[in-house]
Design a protein around this motif. Structure first.
Motif, short mmCIF file in Angstrom:
data_model
loop_
_atom_site.label_atom_id
_atom_site.label_comp_id
_atom_site.label_asym_id
_atom_site.label_seq_id
_atom_site.Cartn_x
_atom_site.Cartn_y
_atom_site.Cartn_z
N GLY A 111 -8.15 -7.57 4.29
CA GLY A 111 -8.22 -6.27 3.82
C GLY A 111 -7.56 -6.03 2.97
O GLY A 111 -7.91 -5.82 1.90
N LYS A 120 -10.50 -0.45 11.22
CA LYS A 120 -11.56 -0.75 10.26
C LYS A 120 -12.82 -0.68 11.00
O LYS A 120 -13.07 0.07 12.25
CB LYS A 120 -11.60 -2.71 10.78
N ASP A 144 4.97 -0.75 5.96
CA ASP A 144 3.35 -1.44 6.52
C ASP A 144 3.88 -2.35 8.36
O ASP A 144 4.80 -1.86 9.48
CB ASP A 144 3.35 -2.86 5.92
N ALA A 156 0.72 -1.19 0.52
CA ALA A 156 0.03 -0.24 -0.37
C ALA A 156 0.84 1.38 0.11
O ALA A 156 1.77 1.56 0.85
CB ALA A 156 -1.18 -0.04 1.16
N SER A 179 0.08 -12.64 3.81
CA SER A 179 -1.31 -13.10 3.52
C SER A 179 -2.53 -12.08 2.94
O SER A 179 -3.56 -13.06 2.62
CB SER A 179 -2.36 -12.32 5.28
N LYS A 213 -2.45 3.60 2.98
CA LYS A 213 -2.42 3.32 3.55
C LYS A 213 -4.47 2.62 4.34
O LYS A 213 -4.80 3.88 4.13
CB LYS A 213 -1.43 2.62 4.54
N TYR A 214 -4.89 1.25 4.73
CA TYR A 214 -5.60 1.08 4.89
C TYR A 214 -4.83 0.95 6.72
O TYR A 214 -4.15 -0.01 6.52
CB TYR A 214 -5.63 -0.10 4.33
N TRP A 215 -5.54 1.37 7.47
CA TRP A 215 -4.84 1.38 8.20
C TRP A 215 -7.06 1.70 9.04
O TRP A 215 -6.87 2.78 9.38
CB TRP A 215 -4.23 2.06 9.44
N MET A 243 -4.35 -2.51 13.98
CA MET A 243 -5.45 -1.72 14.54
C MET A 243 -6.66 -1.19 15.36
O MET A 243 -7.08 0.28 15.29
CB MET A 243 -6.13 -2.16 13.12
N ARG A 281 -7.11 -6.31 -3.05
CA ARG A 281 -5.87 -5.17 -3.61
C ARG A 281 -5.46 -6.03 -4.16
O ARG A 281 -5.20 -5.62 -6.05
CB ARG A 281 -5.73 -4.04 -3.02
O1 PMV Z 1 -4.35 -6.78 5.53
P1 PMV Z 1 -4.58 -5.99 6.88
O2 PMV Z 1 -5.54 -7.06 7.93
O3 PMV Z 1 -3.57 -7.50 6.68
O4 PMV Z 1 -4.11 -4.95 6.62
C1 PMV Z 1 -3.34 -4.73 6.00
C2 PMV Z 1 -2.54 -3.05 6.97
C3 PMV Z 1 -0.93 -2.74 6.09
O5 PMV Z 1 -0.27 -3.47 5.34
C4 PMV Z 1 -0.77 -2.20 7.59
C5 PMV Z 1 -1.44 -1.57 5.52
C6 PMV Z 1 -2.41 -1.91 3.73
O6 PMV Z 1 -3.05 -1.11 3.32
O7 PMV Z 1 -1.88 -2.97 3.63
#
Ligand code: PMV
Length: 320
Positions: free
Chosen positions: A135, A19, A275, A12, A102, A15-17, A188, A139
């Motif tokens: 999450g 929920k 990340d 990212a 993941s 970023k997604y941070w 998070m 992508r």
């Molecule tokens: O998808 P998750 O739950 O592993 O969260 C990913 C969070 C970051 O990698 C830190 C940011 C992102 O957008 O990938």
């Protein structure tokens, strides 16, 4: 009742941070990422009614620890009255170390599971299902520069620009090889509940997304670099200011940042992002990748280097 799929992790930039719905694993903010090419997870799923329960091997070795999350993902794709599955995973990079393992795992599993059950789902449906497991996995269904948007009670994911249209290189400096101490979901939630910076993070994200979208459209590297570094540092600042603090960095992470600042001062096209782990990802223009790799490789505490171009979204592969 047997199929295989491959997916690449994504990194990212915005970023997604956080929920907005933990139960349904819906993100609090949109995000923009780049899908990598050289790193991969390949998943083979075989549905077999004669098995007593799901089985998982990772790179040939049984792995009971990761199995519950994979089983839940299969239930969501196929329904919980499905046959048990034999899952074989192959991955060419460290797992759970902040390298988005993941993301590629759940993207590949979702595609392989739907194919094994001969369910033809659209990419957006697969992305939504993969996103329920992780999450960022949503992508990895798409290639190149990818945006994930929040839409009502779901997500919408699309490619903003294909990998071939702006072929950047990512050099990854591995600064520690063990699994991370705190998982991203837990971190998070700590951030959401305790960080004084969390609400301004949520407020500012649409602005960062707009700037990054424009930079990608204009192929403006300096603009993308500035907004990506800022967004990454904001995400880590939220965590540092949480109670308890969540600090994924180690001293080598900081040394890598210093190296990248020096390369930038010399005029090289490179920027950093990090990340939920101590690894530093240096995004660079391909002609500067060798110099970036050399400098990061010579930085104190860097134990390994990986390099990747940008790649495609998750897809089926032929059975071995
Ligand atoms: O998808 P998750 O739950 O592993 O969260 C990913 C969070 C970051 O990698 C830190 C940011 C992102 O957008 O990938």
């Amino acid at each position: 009742m047997r199929a295989a799929a491959i997916a690449q992790p994504n990194i990212a930039l915005i970023k997604y941070w956080g929920k907005r719905d933990v139960g349904r694993n819906l993100p609090a903010v949109g995000s923009i990422s780049i899908t990598l090419h050289e790193l991969f997870t390949e998943m083979e799923v075989q549905l077999d009614g004669s098995l007593a329960g799901d089985q998982l091997t990772v790179n040939g070795a049984p792995d009971a620890g990761l199995l519950p999350r994979l089983s839940d993902c299969l239930d969501r794709v196929l329904g919980d009255d499905r046959d048990p599955a034999r899952i074989q995973s192959r991955c060419n990079f460290p797992i759970a170390a902040g390298l988005a393992s993941s993301a590629s795992a759940f993207a590949a599993l979702t595609v392989a599971a739907a194919a094994a059950a001969e369910r033809s789902l659209e990419t957006y449906e697969l992305a939504s299902l993969a996103g329920r497991a992780s999450g960022s996995a949503a992508r990895s269904l798409y290639g190149g520069f990818v945006e994930l948007e929040n839409r009502r009670d779901d997500i919408a994911v699309r490619t903003l620009r294909a990998a071939t249209e702006w072929p950047l290189t990512v050099v990854i400096a591995i600064t520690a090889s063990g699994p991370k101490a705190v998982g991203s979901t837990e971190a998070m939630e700590i951030s959401r509940k305790t960080s004084p910076f969390y609400s301004s993070w949520i407020e500012q994200q649409p602005h960062d997304l707009t700037i990054a979208r424009e930079a990608i459209q204009q192929k403006d590297f300096a603009k993308l670099a500035a907004v990506s570094e800022h967004n990454c540092l904001k995400m880590h600042s939220i965590m540092w200011a949480s109670r308890p603090p969540v600090v994924y960095w180690n001293s080598a992470t900081m040394s890598c940042l210093q190296t990248i600042r020096e390369l930038q001062a010399q005029g090289l096209g490179v920027f950093f992002t990090m990340d939920a782990g101590p690894q530093v990802k240096a995004v660079c223009v391909p002609e500067h990748a060798a110099q970036v790799g050399e400098a990061l490789g010579g930085t104190d505490g860097v134990v390994d280097l990986m390099q990747s171009g940008l790649g495609e979204g998750a897809r089926r592969t032929k059975m071995p």
